[in-house]
Scaffold this motif. Structure first.
Motif, PDB file in Angstrom:
ATOM      1  N   UNK A  70     102.725 141.345  26.607  1.00 23.58           N
ATOM      2  CA  UNK A  70     103.856 140.611  27.187  1.00 23.58           C
ATOM      3  C   UNK A  70     103.498 139.144  27.370  1.00 23.58           C
ATOM      4  N   UNK A  71     102.284 138.891  27.836  1.00 20.99           N
ATOM      5  CA  UNK A  71     101.841 137.501  28.030  1.00 20.99           C
ATOM      6  C   UNK A  71     101.835 136.760  26.699  1.00 20.99           C
ATOM      7  N   UNK A  72     101.373 137.431  25.647  1.00 17.69           N
ATOM      8  CA  UNK A  72     101.351 136.816  24.323  1.00 17.69           C
ATOM      9  C   UNK A  72     102.752 136.421  23.886  1.00 17.69           C
ATOM     10  N   UNK A  73     103.707 137.331  24.015  1.00 13.12           N
ATOM     11  CA  UNK A  73     105.075 137.030  23.604  1.00 13.12           C
ATOM     12  C   UNK A  73     105.680 135.920  24.446  1.00 13.12           C
ATOM     13  N   UNK A  74     105.396 135.927  25.744  1.00 11.42           N
ATOM     14  CA  UNK A  74     105.934 134.877  26.629  1.00 11.42           C
ATOM     15  C   UNK A  74     105.388 133.506  26.232  1.00 11.42           C
ATOM     16  N   UNK A  75     104.090 133.427  25.958  1.00 14.93           N
ATOM     17  CA  UNK A  75     103.492 132.155  25.556  1.00 14.93           C
ATOM     18  C   UNK A  75     104.036 131.693  24.206  1.00 14.93           C
ATOM     19  N   UNK A  76     104.200 132.628  23.277  1.00 11.94           N
ATOM     20  CA  UNK A  76     104.756 132.277  21.967  1.00 11.94           C
ATOM     21  C   UNK A  76     106.194 131.792  22.096  1.00 11.94           C
ATOM     22  N   UNK A  77     106.990 132.510  22.896  1.00 14.83           N
ATOM     23  CA  UNK A  77     108.371 132.103  23.104  1.00 14.83           C
ATOM     24  C   UNK A  77     108.455 130.750  23.794  1.00 14.83           C
ATOM     25  N   UNK A  78     107.548 130.499  24.738  1.00 14.96           N
ATOM     26  CA  UNK A  78     107.527 129.213  25.428  1.00 14.96           C
ATOM     27  C   UNK A  78     107.210 128.083  24.459  1.00 14.96           C
ATOM     28  N   UNK A  79     106.255 128.317  23.556  1.00 16.96           N
ATOM     29  CA  UNK A  79     105.912 127.292  22.574  1.00 16.96           C
ATOM     30  C   UNK A  79     107.056 127.010  21.627  1.00 16.96           C
ATOM     31  N   UNK A  80     107.734 128.063  21.168  1.00 19.84           N
ATOM     32  CA  UNK A  80     108.870 127.857  20.265  1.00 19.84           C
ATOM     33  C   UNK A  80     110.000 127.151  20.978  1.00 19.84           C
ATOM     34  N   UNK A  81     110.265 127.566  22.205  1.00 18.95           N
ATOM     35  CA  UNK A  81     111.338 126.917  22.974  1.00 18.95           C
ATOM     36  C   UNK A  81     111.054 125.449  23.212  1.00 18.95           C
ATOM     37  N   UNK A  82     109.797 125.116  23.515  1.00 15.98           N
ATOM     38  CA  UNK A  82     109.426 123.719  23.731  1.00 15.98           C
ATOM     39  C   UNK A  82     109.606 122.900  22.467  1.00 15.98           C
ATOM     40  N   UNK A  83     109.196 123.473  21.330  1.00 14.27           N
ATOM     41  CA  UNK A  83     109.328 122.754  20.051  1.00 14.27           C
ATOM     42  C   UNK A  83     110.790 122.518  19.706  1.00 14.27           C
ATOM     43  N   UNK A  84     111.650 123.490  19.997  1.00 13.50           N
ATOM     44  CA  UNK A  84     113.075 123.339  19.667  1.00 13.50           C
ATOM     45  C   UNK A  84     113.747 122.331  20.592  1.00 13.50           C
ATOM     46  N   UNK A  85     113.441 122.406  21.887  1.00 20.49           N
ATOM     47  CA  UNK A  85     114.091 121.533  22.862  1.00 20.49           C
ATOM     48  C   UNK A  85     113.659 120.078  22.683  1.00 20.49           C
ATOM     49  N   UNK A  86     112.342 119.885  22.480  1.00 20.62           N
ATOM     50  CA  UNK A  86     111.844 118.512  22.345  1.00 20.62           C
ATOM     51  C   UNK A  86     112.172 117.941  20.961  1.00 20.62           C
ATOM     52  N   UNK A 108     110.759 130.850  11.390  1.00 19.53           N
ATOM     53  CA  UNK A 108     110.876 129.698  12.279  1.00 19.53           C
ATOM     54  C   UNK A 108     110.201 128.472  11.704  1.00 19.53           C
ATOM     55  N   UNK A 109     109.018 128.680  11.103  1.00 21.98           N
ATOM     56  CA  UNK A 109     108.321 127.554  10.490  1.00 21.98           C
ATOM     57  C   UNK A 109     109.088 126.982   9.311  1.00 21.98           C
ATOM     58  N   UNK A 110     109.705 127.839   8.518  1.00 19.63           N
ATOM     59  CA  UNK A 110     110.507 127.361   7.402  1.00 19.63           C
ATOM     60  C   UNK A 110     111.731 126.581   7.884  1.00 19.63           C
ATOM     61  N   UNK A 111     112.353 127.087   8.954  1.00 18.55           N
ATOM     62  CA  UNK A 111     113.550 126.422   9.472  1.00 18.55           C
ATOM     63  C   UNK A 111     113.227 125.095  10.155  1.00 18.55           C
ATOM     64  N   UNK A 112     112.049 125.028  10.781  1.00 18.61           N
ATOM     65  CA  UNK A 112     111.686 123.822  11.534  1.00 18.61           C
ATOM     66  C   UNK A 112     110.724 122.923  10.765  1.00 18.61           C
ATOM     67  N   UNK A 113     110.576 123.143   9.468  1.00 19.17           N
ATOM     68  CA  UNK A 113     109.586 122.389   8.690  1.00 19.17           C
ATOM     69  C   UNK A 113     109.817 120.888   8.755  1.00 19.17           C
ATOM     70  N   UNK A 114     111.051 120.466   8.897  1.00 15.92           N
ATOM     71  CA  UNK A 114     111.353 119.038   8.938  1.00 15.92           C
ATOM     72  C   UNK A 114     111.318 118.473  10.360  1.00 15.92           C
ATOM     73  N   UNK A 115     111.068 119.330  11.325  1.00 22.00           N
ATOM     74  CA  UNK A 115     110.985 118.872  12.718  1.00 22.00           C
ATOM     75  C   UNK A 115     109.594 118.309  12.983  1.00 22.00           C
ATOM     76  N   UNK A 116     109.492 117.163  13.673  1.00 25.83           N
ATOM     77  CA  UNK A 116     108.167 116.581  13.950  1.00 25.83           C
ATOM     78  C   UNK A 116     107.266 117.494  14.776  1.00 25.83           C
ATOM     79  N   UNK A 117     107.868 118.398  15.570  1.00 25.60           N
ATOM     80  CA  UNK A 117     107.074 119.269  16.430  1.00 25.60           C
ATOM     81  C   UNK A 117     106.619 120.550  15.729  1.00 25.60           C
TER      82      UNK A 117
END
Length: 224
Positions: A208-224, A26-35
C-alpha cells in the motif's frame, strides 16, 4: 526472466503489473512534459528502496544502449533537441516499466492469479510462457557452443546460419514445447480441476505504501 534479478521481498504481484502499465502508458503520455524525467527517475529510486536493486542495475546498460540508438536516430532525422528529449523520455518509460516484471518471481504471479480465480487457461499459458523463455535462452547458448566446438564457421553466413543454427534450434523448440506440455499434464494441471494455493500471496502494508508513493509522484508530476 532470470532468478538472479528477482527481488527478495517483491510487492504484491498484481500491483507490480499495474505499476508496469501505469509507468509505461503514463510515461508515453507525459513524454513531452518537463516533469516526466523526474517522475521516471523517482520511480527508479522507489524501486531501489523497495528491493528491486538487481533489476534496476541490470536495466542501466540496456537503457543506455536503447537511448543511444533511438535518441541518435531521432536527432539524425529531426535535428531537434526537444524531439530527442521526448524520445529519451519514452525509452526511459519503457525501461523503468520493465523493472517490476524483472523483479517479480513468476510463481508469485501465478499463485496470485490462481487465488483470485483467474481463468485457468490464462494461468497455465503464463506458466508455460515464463518457463519457455529461459529454456530457449539455454538452448541458444548450447547451439552456439556446439557451433564453436565443431568449427561450423561464421554464423553470419546464410548457409552456416541455416544448417548449423536455425535447423537445430527449430528441432529443439519442437522438443521443448512437447516437454512443457507433457510436464503440465503429468503434474495434474487442466482447465476444469479446482486447485488451491499452498503459499497464498497477500497484500501487505508495504504494498500500500508503494502504491501511495507512486500515486503521489504521478499526481505531483501532473499537477506541476
Amino acid at each position: 526472466m532470470s532468478e538472479n534479478l528477482t527481488a527478495k521481498n517483491p510487492i504484491y504481484p498484481l500491483f507490480g503489473v499495474l505499476t508496469t502499465l501505469i509507468l509505461f502508458f503514463g510515461g508515453m503520455a507525459l513524454a513531452e512534459d518537463p516533469n516526466c524525467l523526474w517522475l521516471l527517475l523517482g520511480a527508479f529510486g522507489l524501486f531501489l528502496v523497495f528491493g528491486y536493486w538487481r533489476a534496476c542495475i541490470a536495466m542501466i546498460p540496456f537503457t543506455a544502449i536503447m537511448a543511444l540508438v533511438f535518441c541518435g536516430v531521432t536527432w539524425a532525422a529531426t535535428k531537434d533537441p526537444e524531439q530527442t528529449r521526448y524520445a529519451f523520455n519514452r525509452i526511459l518509460a519503457l525501461c523503468v516499466a520493465i523493472i517490476p516484471g524483472l523483479g517479480m518471481p513468476v510463481e508469485d504471479l501465478t499463485r496470485n492469479l490462481t487465488a483470485l480465480h483467474f481463468p485457468r487457461m490464462l494461468v497455465l499459458g503464463m506458466m508455460i510462457t515464463f518457463s519457455f523463455f529461459p529454456m530457449l535462452r539455454d538452448e541458444v547458448r548450447r547451439i552456439r557452443e556446439a557451433m564453436r566446438t565443431r568449427g561450423a564457421g561464421n554464423p553470419l553466413r546464410p548457409a552456416v546460419f541455416y544448417r548449423a543454427f536455425l535447423i537445430p534450434l527449430i528441432m529443439r523448440l519442437v522438443n521443448i514445447s512437447d516437454t512443457l506440455s507433457l510436464s503440465v499434464e503429468t503434474r495434474g494441471f487442466d482447465r476444469e480441476s479446482e486447485c488451491s494455493v499452498y503459499h497464498p500471496i497477500r497484500i501487505k502494508a508495504r504494498d500500500i505504501i508503494f502504491l501511495v508513493l507512486l500515486a503521489a509522484g504521478i499526481g505531483t508530476a501532473v499537477i506541476l
